[in-house]
Enzyme design. Structure first.
Site, short mmCIF file in Angstrom:
data_model
loop_
_atom_site.label_atom_id
_atom_site.label_comp_id
_atom_site.label_asym_id
_atom_site.label_seq_id
_atom_site.Cartn_x
_atom_site.Cartn_y
_atom_site.Cartn_z
N SER A 104 38.13 31.29 52.71
CA SER A 104 38.17 30.72 51.36
C SER A 104 38.93 29.41 51.30
O SER A 104 38.71 28.60 50.40
CB SER A 104 38.78 31.72 50.38
OG SER A 104 40.20 31.77 50.51
N ALA A 150 40.09 36.95 37.21
CA ALA A 150 38.70 36.54 37.41
C ALA A 150 38.44 36.17 38.86
O ALA A 150 37.38 36.50 39.41
CB ALA A 150 38.38 35.36 36.48
N ASN A 151 39.39 35.48 39.49
CA ASN A 151 39.22 35.13 40.90
C ASN A 151 39.00 36.39 41.75
O ASN A 151 38.12 36.43 42.62
CB ASN A 151 40.47 34.40 41.42
CG ASN A 151 40.58 32.99 40.91
OD1 ASN A 151 39.66 32.44 40.32
ND2 ASN A 151 41.75 32.40 41.12
N GLY A 181 49.73 35.57 58.47
CA GLY A 181 48.94 36.78 58.34
C GLY A 181 49.47 37.72 57.28
O GLY A 181 49.96 37.29 56.22
N GLY A 238 45.00 33.99 48.17
CA GLY A 238 45.63 35.28 47.92
C GLY A 238 44.76 36.19 47.08
O GLY A 238 44.71 37.41 47.30
N ASP A 239 44.05 35.61 46.12
CA ASP A 239 43.15 36.41 45.29
C ASP A 239 41.97 36.93 46.11
O ASP A 239 41.53 38.06 45.92
CB ASP A 239 42.64 35.56 44.12
CG ASP A 239 43.75 35.15 43.17
OD1 ASP A 239 44.73 35.89 43.05
OD2 ASP A 239 43.63 34.07 42.56
N THR A 278 52.03 39.71 52.25
CA THR A 278 51.26 38.60 52.80
C THR A 278 52.22 37.51 53.27
O THR A 278 53.22 37.21 52.62
CB THR A 278 50.27 38.04 51.77
OG1 THR A 278 50.99 37.61 50.60
CG2 THR A 278 49.27 39.12 51.36
N ASN A 296 41.96 39.46 55.52
CA ASN A 296 42.58 38.27 56.11
C ASN A 296 41.53 37.23 56.49
O ASN A 296 41.71 36.03 56.25
CB ASN A 296 43.35 38.68 57.38
CG ASN A 296 44.78 38.21 57.36
OD1 ASN A 296 45.25 37.59 56.41
ND2 ASN A 296 45.50 38.49 58.42
#
Length: 295
Positions: free
Chosen positions: A273, A41-42, A215, A242-243, A210, A267
């Site tokens: 976020s 969902a994210n 980065g 990450g999402d 990742t 990135n």
């Protein structure tokens, strides 16, 4: 371009504290929040906020949490018409502790375990109308493998974000279009026998690792290692970063962007976020990302 996410839908119970407790230790928490989450969902919400046409495929329980999660995705612009509501099974829950700019997470799968082959068979005609599909590991492994098989068989691009970490069959690793582990997940997938550089060169413009605050790194088809550094952020909460990166990367690839351009935007979106609390609430719009990149 139509995009899809097949994955988890959770309600996050997030506690903030001065730090993450040690084993056996009790700490006083600051606040408790119930926040829409789940890696699937994210990622879908991240994609919708960036302007993508995205369909979410997954399962929730026949409970208040499930209703709230579906409504939240709809308000973010995610298509939810094929999410299954499962009776007598609770919606998935993630227990998150946030402290010192980091987090720990325990996931109780609940209805996410109902994202099985039978469910996929019930929605596969809709799935086949999509140009790219994003997957993660908060649904059964058998389902992930099945979706990879049937989508790649239809010529649909597949992005696999192998999180939480668990082994993946070599045949599945070969079939996916893009693989996006962090360093820990890459070690679970491939072991420690070869260096990161050699591993990246084995999967040019396919394997994207990742590196958190350092980065993200990949290898061009020319054999050149490409490191896209992270944007410096005033970190409030890393949950969902990450999402955000995976959702943004998938959207940019769906648009036909080259891998460097896709990773630069992803990135930037991920770093933005982290500057707000909550996984989905902190995800930026495309306008916000472009403004930051042009600054």
């Amino acid at each position: 371009m139509k995009t899809a996410v097949v994955g988890s839908i959770n309600m996050d119970m997030t506690v903030t504290a001065e730090r993450i407790p040690l084993k056996g230790e009790t700490l006083k928490g600051d606040e408790l929040h119930y926040i829409p989450g789940g890696k699937g969902a994210n990622q879908a919400v991240a994609m919708a906020k960036l302007g993508a046409e995205v369909e979410m495929f997954g399962c929730v329980g026949d409970d208040e949490a499930g209703q709230k999660l579906i409504k939240n995705m709809q308000e973010a612009g995610v298509s939810t018409g094929h999410i299954r509501i499962v009776k007598d099974v609770p919606t998935g829950i993630a227990l998150i502790t946030v402290g010192e700019n980091d987090n720990t997470i325990i996931v109780v799968a609940g209805a996410n375990n109902c994202v099985d082959r039978a469910y996929v068979d019930s929605i596969k005609e809709e799935l086949f109308q999509c140009d790219i599909v994003l997957l993660q590991h908060e649904i059964p492994q058998e389902t992930v493998e099945y979706v990879v098989d049937i989508c790649t068989g239809q010529g649909i691009k597949v992005v696999l974000n192998p999180a939480p970490a668990r082994p993946v069959k070599q045949g599945i690793l070969e079939k996916v279009t893009y693989l996006t582990p962090n360093e820990h997940e890459a070690a679970i997938l491939f072991g420690n026998e070869c260096s990161t550089e050699d591993l990246l060169k084995k999967y040019p413009e396919k394997l994207v690792i990742t590196l958190g605050s350092k980065g993200v790194i990949t290898c061009r088809k020319t054999g050149e290692i490409l490191l896209v550094p992270a944007r410096k952020a005033d970190v409030v909460d890393t949950t969902g970063a990450g999402d955000t990166l995976n959702g943004a990367f998938t959207v940019e690839i769906a648009k036909g962007r080259d891998i460097e351009s896709a990773l630069k935007l992803a990135n930037t979106a991920a770093s933005l976020s982290t500057e707000k609390f909550g996984a989905q609430g902190g995800m930026p719009t495309l306008e916000e990302v472009i403004k930051e990149m042009e600054a």
